[in-house]
Scaffold this motif. Structure first.
Motif, PDB file in Angstrom:
ATOM      1  N   GLY A   1      34.782  55.093  49.011  1.00  0.00           N
ATOM      2  CA  GLY A   1      35.006  55.494  47.019  1.00  0.00           C
ATOM      3  C   GLY A   1      33.547  55.606  46.727  1.00  0.00           C
ATOM      4  N   LYS A   2      33.390  55.089  45.200  1.00  0.00           N
ATOM      5  CA  LYS A   2      32.287  54.994  44.667  1.00  0.00           C
ATOM      6  C   LYS A   2      31.093  54.660  45.332  1.00  0.00           C
ATOM      7  CE  LYS A   2      34.030  57.391  40.009  1.00  0.00           C
ATOM      8  NZ  LYS A   2      33.970  57.078  38.525  1.00  0.00           N
TER       9      LYS A   2
ATOM     10  N   ALA B   1      41.166  58.265  42.684  1.00  0.00           N
ATOM     11  CA  ALA B   1      40.885  57.825  44.240  1.00  0.00           C
ATOM     12  C   ALA B   1      40.340  58.901  45.360  1.00  0.00           C
ATOM     13  CB  ALA B   1      41.944  57.305  45.015  1.00  0.00           C
ATOM     14  N   SER B   2      38.927  59.052  45.830  1.00  0.00           N
ATOM     15  CA  SER B   2      38.043  59.960  46.533  1.00  0.00           C
ATOM     16  C   SER B   2      39.114  60.376  47.667  1.00  0.00           C
ATOM     17  CB  SER B   2      37.329  60.176  46.482  1.00  0.00           C
ATOM     18  OG  SER B   2      36.571  58.771  46.891  1.00  0.00           O
TER      19      SER B   2
ATOM     20  N   GLY C   1      39.614  54.134  48.445  1.00  0.00           N
ATOM     21  CA  GLY C   1      39.244  55.458  47.294  1.00  0.00           C
ATOM     22  C   GLY C   1      38.912  55.347  46.480  1.00  0.00           C
ATOM     23  N   VAL C   2      38.424  54.034  45.599  1.00  0.00           N
ATOM     24  CA  VAL C   2      38.091  53.342  44.562  1.00  0.00           C
ATOM     25  C   VAL C   2      36.989  53.351  44.853  1.00  0.00           C
ATOM     26  CG1 VAL C   2      38.354  52.393  42.523  1.00  0.00           C
ATOM     27  CG2 VAL C   2      40.461  53.472  42.979  1.00  0.00           C
TER      28      VAL C   2
END
Length: 462
Positions: free
Chosen positions: A159-160, A153-154, A240-241
């Protein structure tokens, strides 16, 4: 000893034959190839249904959608004539598909005698071959194994998937609480491999699924992950993903495309899927499919056909807005080749045909161009289709290229915008989106009306 060696040799030979069978296409052994024919009917006399009772053939949601937009149920909504279908079956033909909107029937199991009888029926206007069994058979597909790779996760909520929603300025709609809740999106595609078992997708709201490819009875989840990737662009909801453009929307997964051949019958399957989407009450249809040439050369399209009223699927696509739905369809990936033009049904009237750009807003080299044969602006709009974030059939978050992915990314934003402004009609929503394109003042045959600004569209609608 010799007997044992002989048995061992036979076993090795058997294993080799099985391996060759699974690894390479095999020639069909039956001498008489099977066909499917499209039958065009003269009218709907003898239908068991009446326009006075549309609730008998359309869902409450489909009727509410029409009523909200002031649209009437008409004769194209009526199911086909039961007496005509009975007469067709009496010839020995097997009915494998029907279109209410175009008043057509698909039949198989037709020999020369059957065809002769069909052509004598007064209820039939035309009989056309649309499918011939390929003379090469392919090994049964095998599901991809799910990846064991963990997704890190970011700090970003999206996320992406952040770049592709930012390109459309979609965050203002999400921040205002519009993430597609209550909106029904029908995806028409070729397969949704492992979409029923990928953990990243287990909170996507899938209402149901249906296969319309009569020649391909395999499970829609068993092969081809194209539809899985398309679904992820819209419905992914893993903060987050990867968060898609309409993470709270509801989905029907429909298959009309067959991966191991390209024949004109797939246009009919596409029409059947779209009509089903209408009947269950879909608001938006996201289709990353299109056709131009076929391997049998039957039904090949010329540029002059691209008027939205000639190709079978384009004719039906041009009716979608009349039913109160928005069709978002890929423009096609022919930009590199000699054809270059959009596909069918991207040429249809009153739809959003979507081309592809990179994150830097430059058009991808593969994105098909316009205009339509009758000189309408095509593509309609652009979205990110170069390096789009997707979830593939193994369950991994990765990237993919194509107008196949710019289309669902935009479809999700259409759902959010329409959720926010339910009083608007399908035509009004599409016109609003075009008007917020960055090339609206000077549309062209590469970008159409350009990349829409959905934040601006939301403000204008308010």
């Amino acid at each position: 000893m010799k007997t044992k060696n002989f048995r061992l040799l036979l076993l090795i030979l058997f294993v080799s034959i099985v391996a060759m069978t699974n690894a390479a296409p095999q020639k069909r052994v039956n001498k008489e190839l099977q066909h499917i024919y499209r039958i065009s009917l003269v009218d709907k006399h003898g239908s068991k249904y009446s326009l006075k009772h549309p609730e008998r053939f359309l869902s409450p949601r489909a009727l509410e959608r029409r009523a909200r937009q002031g649209l009437q149920v008409d004769s194209t909504d009526l199911p086909l004539s039961a007496s005509y279908l009975k007469a067709i079956r009496k010839t020995g033909a097997n009915v494998v598909g029907q279109s209410k909107w175009l008043n057509t029937v698909l039949v198989s199991n037709c020999n020369a005698a059957c065809l002769e009888q069909l052509n004598k029926l007064k209820c039939i206007k035309k009989v056309e071959q649309v499918w011939m069994a390929p003379d090469t058979l392919y090994a049964p597909p095998v599901r991809d194994r799910l990846s064991s790779k963990e997704n890190v996760a970011s700090e970003s909520y999206y996320g992406k998937g952040e770049t592709q929603i930012d390109l459309l300025n979609g965050k203002p709609l999400h921040e205002a609480g519009y993430k597609g809740k209550g909106m029904m999106i029908a995806i028409v595609d070729g397969g949704y491999m492992n979409a029923d078992s990928i953990s990243l997708l287990n909170n996507v709201r899938i209402l149901g699924w249906k296969n319309f490819a009569a020649t391909h009875p395999e499970s829609i989840f068993k092969e081809v992950d194209h539809g899985t990737m398309v679904l992820s662009c819209i419905g992914m909801n893993r903060p987050g993903v990867f968060v898609g453009t309409a993470p709270e929307a509801e989905f029907w997964l429909l298959r009309s495309e067959v991966d191991n051949y390209e024949q004109v019958v797939e246009e009919d399957y596409w029409v059947h899927a779209v009509e089903f989407a209408d009947s269950v009450g879909a608001d938006i249809i996201s289709s990353s499919l299109g056709y131009q040439n076929f391997e049998t050369k039957v039904g090949d399209h010329r540029y002059s056909d691209q008027n939205g009223l000639t190709a079978t699927n384009s004719r039906a696509a041009s009716m979608v807005a009349q039913k109160g739905m928005v069709l978002v369809n890929s423009a096609g990936n022919f930009g590199r080749g000699s054809w270059k033009k959009i596909n069918c049904p991207a040429d249809a009237h009153n739809i959003l045909a979507v081309g592809a750009v990179y994150s830097n807003r430059i058009n991808t080299e593969f994105s098909s161009i316009g205009p339509s044969a009758d000189n309408r602006v095509k593509p309609d709009v652009m979205s990110m289709g170069g390096g789009s974030t997707v979830v593939d059939g193994t369950g991994e978050v990765t990237t993919a290229n194509g107008t196949s992915f710019s289309t669902p990314i935009l479809s999700g934003m259409v759902a959010c915008l329409w959720q926010a402004h339910r009083n608007m009609t399908a035509l009004e929503i599409m016109n609003l989106i075009r008007s917020c394109g960055d090339s609206y003042d000077e549309p062209n045959n590469i970008f159409g009306y350009g990349i829409p600004d959905f934040g601006r569209a939301h403000k204008l609608a308010k």
